[in-house]
Design an enzyme around this catalytic site. Structure first.
Site, PDB file in Angstrom:
ATOM      1  CB  THR A  99      -0.939   0.008   1.231  1.00 28.81           C
ATOM      2  OG1 THR A  99      -1.768  -1.153   1.159  1.00 28.81           O
ATOM      3  CG2 THR A  99      -1.806   1.243   1.261  1.00 28.81           C
ATOM      4  CG  ASP A 143      -5.105  -3.202  -0.544  1.00 27.28           C
ATOM      5  OD1 ASP A 143      -4.271  -4.039  -0.918  1.00 27.28           O
ATOM      6  OD2 ASP A 143      -5.073  -2.654   0.576  1.00 27.28           O
ATOM      7  NE  ARG A 251       0.386  -3.844   8.774  1.00 30.28           N
ATOM      8  CZ  ARG A 251      -0.145  -4.220   7.620  1.00 30.28           C
ATOM      9  NH1 ARG A 251      -0.234  -5.500   7.330  1.00 30.28           N
ATOM     10  NH2 ARG A 251      -0.567  -3.332   6.755  1.00 30.28           N
TER      11      ARG A 251
HETATM   12  N1  LIG Z   1       9.958  -0.068   2.866  1.00 26.33           N
HETATM   13  C1  LIG Z   1       9.420   0.504   3.939  1.00 26.33           C
HETATM   14  N2  LIG Z   1      10.044   1.518   4.553  1.00 26.33           N
HETATM   15  C2  LIG Z   1       9.515   2.066   5.652  1.00 26.33           C
HETATM   16  N3  LIG Z   1       8.348   1.686   6.210  1.00 26.33           N
HETATM   17  C3  LIG Z   1       7.679   0.687   5.643  1.00 26.33           C
HETATM   18  C4  LIG Z   1       8.168   0.060   4.472  1.00 26.33           C
HETATM   19  N4  LIG Z   1       7.295  -0.894   4.107  1.00 26.33           N
HETATM   20  C5  LIG Z   1       6.309  -0.872   5.013  1.00 26.33           C
HETATM   21  N5  LIG Z   1       6.526   0.075   5.941  1.00 26.33           N
HETATM   22  C6  LIG Z   1       5.687   0.339   7.121  1.00 26.33           C
HETATM   23  O1  LIG Z   1       4.871  -0.798   7.343  1.00 26.33           O
HETATM   24  C7  LIG Z   1       3.495  -0.417   7.367  1.00 26.33           C
HETATM   25  C8  LIG Z   1       2.710  -1.433   6.601  1.00 26.33           C
HETATM   26  O2  LIG Z   1       2.976  -1.281   5.235  1.00 26.33           O
HETATM   27  P1  LIG Z   1       1.820  -1.383   4.132  1.00 26.33           P
HETATM   28  O3  LIG Z   1       0.507  -1.043   4.712  1.00 26.33           O
HETATM   29  O4  LIG Z   1       2.263  -0.615   2.954  1.00 26.33           O
HETATM   30  O5  LIG Z   1       1.911  -2.945   3.841  1.00 26.33           O
HETATM   31  P2  LIG Z   1       1.027  -3.826   2.852  1.00 26.33           P
HETATM   32  O6  LIG Z   1       1.992  -4.652   2.088  1.00 26.33           O
HETATM   33  O7  LIG Z   1       0.109  -2.957   2.084  1.00 26.33           O
HETATM   34  O8  LIG Z   1       0.230  -4.743   3.841  1.00 26.33           O
HETATM   35  P3  LIG Z   1      -1.207  -5.480   3.582  1.00 26.33           P
HETATM   36  O9  LIG Z   1      -0.915  -6.679   2.745  1.00 26.33           O
HETATM   37  O10 LIG Z   1      -1.666  -5.876   4.964  1.00 26.33           O
HETATM   38  O11 LIG Z   1      -2.101  -4.493   2.932  1.00 26.33           O
HETATM   39  C9  LIG Z   1       3.439   0.985   6.763  1.00 26.33           C
HETATM   40  O12 LIG Z   1       2.583   1.804   7.462  1.00 26.33           O
HETATM   41  C10 LIG Z   1       4.821   1.535   6.924  1.00 26.33           C
HETATM   42  O13 LIG Z   1       4.886   2.308   8.086  1.00 26.33           O
HETATM   43 MG   LIG Z   2      -1.954  -2.827   2.103  1.00 23.77          MG
END
Ligand SMILES: Nc1ncnc2c1ncn2[C@@H]1O[C@H](COP(=O)(O)OP(=O)(O)OP(=O)(O)O)[C@@H](O)[C@H]1O
Ligand SMILES: [Mg+2]
Length: 378
Positions: A99, A143, A251
């Site tokens: 995301t 998503d 996360r």
């Molecule tokens: N590469 C990164 N650098 C810094 N912070 C990150 C990074 N990747 C993720 N995060 C942190 O982890 C949190 C979760 O990331 P995100 O919501 O983008 O994951 P996602 O892959 O979309 O998860 P889901 O599959 O549950 O939707 C974000 O709020 C962010 O703070």
């Molecule tokens: Mg996500």
């Protein structure tokens, strides 16, 4: 293709409304919080903080060097040609930054982002409404795109390819199809289960970014950045300790950092030094490899009650008093990745690393006896 499980079956979810340690009883660290500390799925209290911690630019995004470089090229070349970039699919386990990256794509393009999700697109009309509201160059983020309903998915094919849709009005023989122009846009899809995507949908993405688990070093940077944003004092050793116990997942790293902060404020002087971090993670039942109580119970049952296996997952689940899906989708992926458990056609088996992690001598025929330790923590 790898399946990473869905947000649904997280056996430790459903904690909405249960206050985390922030809102918990005075001085107490709620049991529910202990259970959920290591879930890769978002828990109550994660959402707001995550918004604040999301990296906003590609340059702030830690790790994923391959995906980042590829994406940079896709965006830069589109920018040079003055056209919206190819559609982008981001695939990988929960909490790795899909995301965040989707939002970064829009920000880097200077484009507006419209956000929806597969389950919200139940009917083709839902998607048509979304599409007809797009302006040229907008980013549409879907998503959990693997959960999109079939009719909406079919409409999406045409929209992705030709920037038009056919809206069917009426039913039966009197039904007519009205063509509708869609402004050229870029679709960014995210999925935890790229294997569940149909071939035709997958083929329409010009670029697929496969997100990988983070190394402890990369997670150390994520924690450093988050600590600065949240104004948390933590030293290098403390950071490294959290990084090693976070299951390769930002996360989880961010969540453990917040739990450590709570502990440091209540039981120490607010400084998250290594001993404070260790004590805090003990309270939350997070062991040195990032296993929690249920993970250890599963391994313990496998080793002690079933001699290391093979044993079927439902039997194993009964032994620890959990649903099979919880064991299968919440515990096992990490135990497998950490090289402690193997899934075989005859059932689950414990590897030598599992015996050793429990402080037991592995039998000579245990899997991986001479294969060396798990690679994840190198
Ligand atoms: N590469 C990164 N650098 C810094 N912070 C990150 C990074 N990747 C993720 N995060 C942190 O982890 C949190 C979760 O990331 P995100 O919501 O983008 O994951 P996602 O892959 O979309 O998860 P889901 O599959 O549950 O939707 C974000 O709020 C962010 O703070
Ligand atoms: Mg996500």
């Amino acid at each position: 293709m790898t399946d990473f499980g869905d947000a649904g079956p997280d056996g430790r979810g459903g904690l909405d409304g249960i206050p985390g340690p922030e809102g918990g009883a005075a001085g107490g660290f709620a049991d529910a919080a202990t259970e959920a500390a290591l879930s890769a799925f978002p828990q109550a209290g994660d959402r707001e903080v995550e918004t604040a911690l999301r990296p906003k630019k590609l340059g702030d995004f830690v790790g994923q060097p391959r995906v980042r470089e590829q994406l940079e090229l896709v965006l830069e070349s589109a920018r040079k040609r003055g056209v919206p970039p190819d559609h982008v699919l981001l695939s990988g386990p929960p909490g790795l930054g899909k995301t965040s990256l989707a939002m970064i794509v829009a920000a880097e393009l200077g484009a507006a982002i419209r956000i929806t999700s597969g389950p919200a697109l139940e009917r083709a009309g839902d998607l048509a409404a979304m599409l007809s509201n797009l302006a040229e160059g907008d980013v549409l983020f879907i998503d959990e795109i693997h959960r999109i309903a079939r009719p909406a998915e079919e409409m999406l094919y045409l929209a992705m390819e030709d920037f038009r849709v056919d809206v069917v009005v009426g039913k039966g023989p009197g039904a007519t199809s009205i063509p509708l122009e869609v402004a050229p846009f870029t679709l960014v899809g995210a999925t935890t289960r790229s294997g569940a995507l149909t071939g035709p949908l997958r083929d329409r993405f010009g670029f697929t970014g496969q997100m990988e688990f983070y190394t402890p070093g990369e997670l150390g940077h994520v924690i450093e950045r988050s600590a600065a944003l949240l104004d948390i004092t933590i030293d290098d050793a403390g950071r490294a300790e959290i990084a090693h116990r976070s299951r390769g997942t930002p996360r989880i790293a961010n969540r453990l950092l917040r739990r450590v902060r709570d502990y440091a404020e209540v039981r120490a002087d607010g400084q998250a030094t290594l001993p404070v971090v260790r004590a805090a993670l003990e309270v939350y039942d997070v062991d040195e490899l990032g296993l929690d109580r249920l993970d250890r119970e599963v391994l313990g049952a496998l080793v002690r009650s079933f001699g290391g296996g093979p044993v079927g997952v439902s039997t194993l689940a009964v032994a620890v008093g959990e649903e099979p899906t919880t064991v299968e989708e919440v515990c096992e992926p990490y135990l497998v990745r950490a090289g402690m458990l193997a899934r075989t056609p005859r059932g689950r088996i414990a590897t030598a690393a599992a015996w050793e992690h429990l402080g037991l001598a592995p039998p000579s025929d245990a899997a991986g006896v001479d294969a060396g330790a798990p690679t994840l923590f190198d």
